[in-house]
Enzyme design. Structure first.
Site, PDB file in Angstrom:
ATOM      1  N   SER A  60      42.670  43.277  37.599  1.00 55.33           N
ATOM      2  CA  SER A  60      41.387  43.957  37.391  1.00 55.33           C
ATOM      3  C   SER A  60      41.273  45.348  37.997  1.00 55.33           C
ATOM      4  O   SER A  60      40.257  46.016  37.778  1.00 55.33           O
ATOM      5  CB  SER A  60      40.243  43.084  37.920  1.00 55.33           C
ATOM      6  OG  SER A  60      40.006  42.000  37.049  1.00 55.33           O
ATOM      7  N   LYS A  63      40.251  48.155  35.775  1.00 59.25           N
ATOM      8  CA  LYS A  63      38.866  48.531  35.491  1.00 59.25           C
ATOM      9  C   LYS A  63      38.465  49.863  36.118  1.00 59.25           C
ATOM     10  O   LYS A  63      37.419  50.421  35.767  1.00 59.25           O
ATOM     11  CB  LYS A  63      37.928  47.405  35.942  1.00 59.25           C
ATOM     12  CG  LYS A  63      38.084  46.161  35.070  1.00 59.25           C
ATOM     13  CD  LYS A  63      37.454  44.927  35.682  1.00 59.25           C
ATOM     14  CE  LYS A  63      37.727  43.713  34.781  1.00 59.25           C
ATOM     15  NZ  LYS A  63      37.476  42.440  35.454  1.00 59.25           N
ATOM     16  N   SER A 115      33.446  42.556  38.677  1.00 55.74           N
ATOM     17  CA  SER A 115      34.680  42.487  37.879  1.00 55.74           C
ATOM     18  C   SER A 115      34.460  41.793  36.536  1.00 55.74           C
ATOM     19  O   SER A 115      35.319  41.039  36.061  1.00 55.74           O
ATOM     20  CB  SER A 115      35.791  41.777  38.664  1.00 55.74           C
ATOM     21  OG  SER A 115      37.065  42.170  38.209  1.00 55.74           O
TER      22      SER A 115
END
EC number: 3.4.16.4
Length: 382
Positions: A60, A63, A115
């Site tokens: 993640s 991101k 997230s």
């Protein structure tokens, strides 16, 4: 004057400052990550690294790029209609529903603090027009930033593509860029956020920021079964801004604090060249007229000596300049800062005129100066 008989002259000034001993840092810092790096957020100088160019799954922390593109789209106040595709995205979520209307800004907060994979897809579809369109934008931006060992295949970092990867070094480059964006700084460093267009309050998953480390200023967590734990974090203390990245690290909280603490303890920001007049030009055409517009600073240890040099190159003055100052070019040379035989900064030297005024003198300095305490005189090469 004989000194101007060549096209240019070079002033070389050496300073008693220390040499970076990378081996010392590597011996002092031991992390459990497969890949790790910590850099100076201002200069990008690598202070410690471990397999920093190895391509790995990144989960993640992907991101960060998604947030950057959303912020730079200029659409943060636009309303996004959530698609069924976004809602169906697996993994961590902010629990969007199909047809729900949410401000893009709220989605970016949900992306960074919680997230949300559903938020990532909703952002991608709105900003890029489609997932494929957004992924193209991600890779285009990565190329622009010099992320040479990075390939994005989705906006969230899930393990649904084999060729979705980056490196600790590339993610540090991305974060250095992201931290220049005020909106990103604010979002990344937010501990708790109440959404404007949703009935939601989100607490940041980054425990360094919310619990563990008083100097933390933000970052992004990540985990998938294949990537394992990934973490990007930022920290600031005494005017020093740092960026740390770990990939596949079971002890990431401790490792980030260990890296931060080592750098904060052993490094400080030095003023190498002060904006304004350039010393060592007495008796020359350029005395009290040649200047640089900004301070040049660099993160160094106390032990680092003799490995920083300043090379100042100036144009040979012409006789016509003495008669008519309007004929003097605005830029009359450049100052090059060398460290360990590598260029770390190169700035133009201006000649004071109506268009370019010298910066006003400052009475207080925030950085430790090594420029003003130079040892020895100037060496002239003609």
């Amino acid at each position: 004057m004989r000194i101007f008989k060549k096209a240019v002259f070079v002033i070389m000034i050496s300073f008693l400052i220390a040499t970076v001993n990378v081996n010392t840092a590597h011996a002092a810092i031991d992390v459990s990550a497969k890949s790790a790096i910590i850099i100076d957020g201002a200069s990008g100088r690598v202070l410690y690294a471990k397999d920093e160019h190895q391509k790995r799954r990144i989960a993640s922390i992907t991101k960060i790029m998604t947030a950057v593109l959303a912020i730079e789209s200029g659409k943060m106040d636009q309303t996004v209609t959530v698609s069924a595709n976004a809602v169906r995205t697996e993994g961590s979520a902010i629990y969007l529903t199909e047809g729900q209307k949410v401000k893009l800004k709220d989605l970016v907060y949900g992306l960074m603090l919680r997230s949300g994979n559903d938020a990532a897809v909703a952002i991608a579809e709105h900003v890029g027009g489609s997932l494929d369109g957004f992924v193209y934008m991600m890779n285009q931006k990565a190329e622009q930033l010099g992320m040479k060992n990075t390939r994005f295949q989705n906006p969230h970092g899930l393990d649904d593509h084999e060729n979705h990867y980056s490196t600790a070094y590339d993610m540090a480059i991305l974060t250095k860029y992201a931290m220049k964006l005020k909106d990103y700084q604010k979002i990344s460093g937010t501990k708790i956020y109440k959404a404007e267009t949703m009935e939601s309050v989100w607490k940041n998953k980054n425990k360094l920021l919310t619990m563990l480390y008083p100097y933390s200023t933000g970052g992004k967590t990540g985990y998938t079964k294949l990537a394992k734990r990934t973490l990007v974090s930022t920290a600031s203390k005494d005017g020093i801004d740092l960026i740390a990245v770990t990939i596949n690290d079971p002890n990431d909280w401790d490792d980030h604090m260990k890296m931060f603490n080592y750098v904060f303890e052993h490094y400080q920001t030095y003023l190498i060249a002060k904006k304004g007049d350039i010393p060592k030009l007495k008796g020359t055409f350029y005395e009290s007229k040649a200047f640089i517009k900004r301070d040049i600073t660099y993160l160094l240890t106390e032990e680092e000596k003799e490995n920083v040099k300043i090379n100042t190159t100036l144009l040979k003055p012409k006789k016509a300049w003495e008669k008519d100052a309007s004929k003097i070019p605005d830029i009359v040379g450049h100052m090059e800062i060398m460290f360990n035989d590598a260029t770390i900064a190169k700035v133009p030297i201006y000649y004071e005129n109506e268009r370019h005024q010298k910066p006003k003198k400052q009475f207080f300095e925030t950085f430790k100066s090594i420029f003003l305490n130079a040892a020895g005189g100037a060496k002239w090469s003609i």
